[in-house]
Design an enzyme around this catalytic site. Structure first.
Site, short mmCIF file in Angstrom:
data_model
loop_
_atom_site.label_atom_id
_atom_site.label_comp_id
_atom_site.label_asym_id
_atom_site.label_seq_id
_atom_site.Cartn_x
_atom_site.Cartn_y
_atom_site.Cartn_z
N GLY A 19 0.77 -0.93 0.06
CA GLY A 19 0.00 -0.13 0.06
C GLY A 19 0.84 1.31 0.07
O GLY A 19 0.62 2.16 -0.61
N HIS A 20 2.08 1.24 0.61
CA HIS A 20 2.98 2.56 0.86
C HIS A 20 3.62 2.46 -0.40
O HIS A 20 4.02 3.56 -0.86
CB HIS A 20 3.83 2.21 1.95
CG HIS A 20 3.22 2.45 3.32
ND1 HIS A 20 2.44 1.69 3.91
CD2 HIS A 20 3.46 3.43 4.32
CE1 HIS A 20 1.90 2.23 5.19
NE2 HIS A 20 2.49 3.24 5.37
N ARG A 21 3.82 1.33 -1.01
CA ARG A 21 5.02 1.25 -2.00
C ARG A 21 3.90 1.94 -3.43
O ARG A 21 4.56 2.77 -4.16
CB ARG A 21 5.09 -0.15 -2.47
CG ARG A 21 6.21 -0.12 -3.48
CD ARG A 21 6.87 -1.57 -3.32
NE ARG A 21 7.17 -2.08 -4.85
CZ ARG A 21 8.40 -2.11 -5.26
NH1 ARG A 21 9.33 -1.79 -4.51
NH2 ARG A 21 8.54 -2.37 -6.59
#
Lengths: 299, 201
Positions: free
Chosen positions: B36-38
């Site tokens: 999700g962060h990536r």
């Protein structure tokens, strides 16, 4: 019981046991956690321990895995040379993994290397991992089921030292790993140390050290003393539960060893989190069984 | 008395919190970890959930189908440090106020929490059934193509906790401070043990 029925019987037993191990901690771990909780008095350490015991009670009540990270399933097998289903064990344990993944349910954790795809059923290349030991003149089989989450596998490291670094080098290595990666491994941690002549032997032994009952000691007097010293020393650092600081850091330190080469001393560390989900089952030649790790358990 | 944060969380709600405080969360909580962060930071793909004043949990849960919806079976925090390289920018872009995980986070997250007025907290690791029983409902799931652990599970939680504040808005980092203490304590202990294990003569 014909051959087909025997295979089904052992598959059912191992499916149910794999499911069970994710939901209930073994007796020795539970006893140790209670002992460690009694020693804590800081508000942060206390609230964490209370959450842990509350969680275990709810896992039992609701029949759910105690931790969401049920790991990549591993089986460590001591197989009697005369165990009647020896040739079927690998297939049975694979089937048990599939069944437990559905029934428990277990999180899907097996990601195929290079394809980088989660298989969605906890099996994959060489997974569940099976480690074999053959026991002569035995018609039974003893199986350790182990599910370690990512957090407590991350500290796993090995190092091959020059002999002059000595056992002092091993101590330094273990303490460095514990103060850098230990917090994320969900303390109080069970620490397995392998000492050998090459890295893969040390690594394997460090994992096997985690299966010894907590409180047991290395059979060698020096080995036992080194375990005691490291246990006391690591507790003196006071990671506390989840690294919030407290009176202790570890549930124990276990060292396993193999004779080394004169020119090398390899050391490896494997850690088990407080939710140390391992179970030991002994299955006899007639497929009756005894659960050794969890007294009175009903599958 | 229990201190409860309710989403949407305001800057004022967090101003008085100090690292080491214990709080609980009521409202919306979204699971978000590595992928999700990536996707947001590296690939520039906008999150399909509005996190303004919201809370994320670094976690990959076990969920199962329950009728038309989903049931949270088991959901514990995962190692927050994995998200260290992304979190400052993530907080800045999304307006998330509460980041929950396991273990500490580093200087970049600390900076992100200070400049964007957010906090990082830990939920006791491994307490996944306790956490699941504090989830009232899974409202929806996004990015399920990433698989069960990495998908964004949008949940409504009630008094989710205990949450131990590890990074506050004032630049304190509980776990970093602890780590420094642990490393100081280590030096004399290792020296003392080493003197007793000189088995190679």
């Amino acid at each position: 019981m014909n051959h087909e029925q025997a295979v089904k019987s052992m598959t059912d037993t191992m499916s149910a046991f794999t499911d069970y191990v994710g939901k209930h901690l073994p007796d020795d771990v539970l006893a140790k956690l209670k002992e460690l909780r009694a020693q804590e008095d800081s508000p942060l350490a206390t609230v964490v321990y209370d959450s842990m015991f509350d969680n275990l009670a709810k896992a039992g009540e609701l029949n759910r895995p105690a931790c969401q990270d049920t790991g990549v399933i591993q089986y460590f097998v001591k197989a009697g040379a005369q165990f009647p289903l020896l040739g079927e064990v690998r297939a049975i344990l694979r089937e048990a993994t599939l069944n437990a993944t559905r029934s428990a349910p277990l999180r899907h954790n097996a990601v195929q290397i290079f394809q980088e795809k989660n298989t969605g059923d906890n099996t994959g290349d060489k997974i569940p991992w099976i480690d074999w030991d053959i026991v002569p003149a035995d018609s039974g089989i003893t199986i350790e089921v182990y599910m370690a989450g990512g957090g407590c596998s991350l500290p796993g490291q090995g190092r091959t030292l020059m002999p002059a670094a000595g056992y002092e080098g091993v101590v330094e290595f273990v303490f460095d790993v514990m103060t850098s990666y230990g917090i994320n491994a969900c303390p109080p941690i069970l620490v397995g140390v392998g000492i050998a002549g090459s890295i893969e032997v040390a690594a394997n032994l460090s994992k096997k050290a985690l299966f010894r009952p907590i409180g047991s000691r290395n059979p060698d007097a020096r080995g036992a003393e080194m375990e005691r010293l490291m246990e006391k020393g690591l507790n003196g650092i006071g990671l506390g539960p989840q690294g919030v600081s407290g009176r202790n850091s570890v549930m124990g330190v276990h060292i396993e060893s193999a004779a080394r080469h004169p020119s090398t001393i390899s050391a490896a560390i494997s850690t088990g989190c407080w939710a140390h989900r391992r179970g030991t089952i002994r299955i006899n030649g007639d497929l009756s069984f005894e659960i050794i790790s969890h007294k009175g358990a009903q599958l | 008395m229990k201190k409860i944060l309710t989403t949407p969380i305001s800057n004022e709600d967090l101003a008085s919190l100090t690292a080491g405080d214990i709080v609980y969360l009521t409202g919306q909580m979204v699971t978000c970890r590595d992928m999700g962060h990536r996707r947001l930071i590296e690939l520039g793909i906008p999150l399909p959930v509005d996190l303004q004043g919201g809370a994320i949990l670094h976690a990959g849960p076990i969920v199962r189908r329950a009728g038309e919806g989903w049931e949270m079976v088991s959901i514990g925090p995962t190692t927050s440090m994995r998200m260290e390289g992304y979190e400052r920018e993530f907080i800045r872009q999304t307006g998330v106020k509460l980041v929950i995980g396991k273990g500490g986070m580093g200087p970049q997250t600390l900076e992100g929490c200070r400049e964007s007025k957010a906090v990082h907290a830990i939920f006791p690791g491994g307490c996944a059934v306790l956490a699941a029983t504090q989830v009232e409902e899974i409202e929806r799931v996004e990015w399920l193509d990433l698989g069960m652990p990495e998908a964004l599970w949008v949940s409504r939680v009630k008094e989710f906790g205990p949450l131990i504040i590890t990074i506050d808005t004032k630049g304190n980092n509980l776990i970093d401070t602890n780590k420094a203490t642990f490393n100081e304590r280590k030096i004399p202990i290792v020296k003392e043990i080493s003197a007793q294990v000189r088995f190679i003569k």
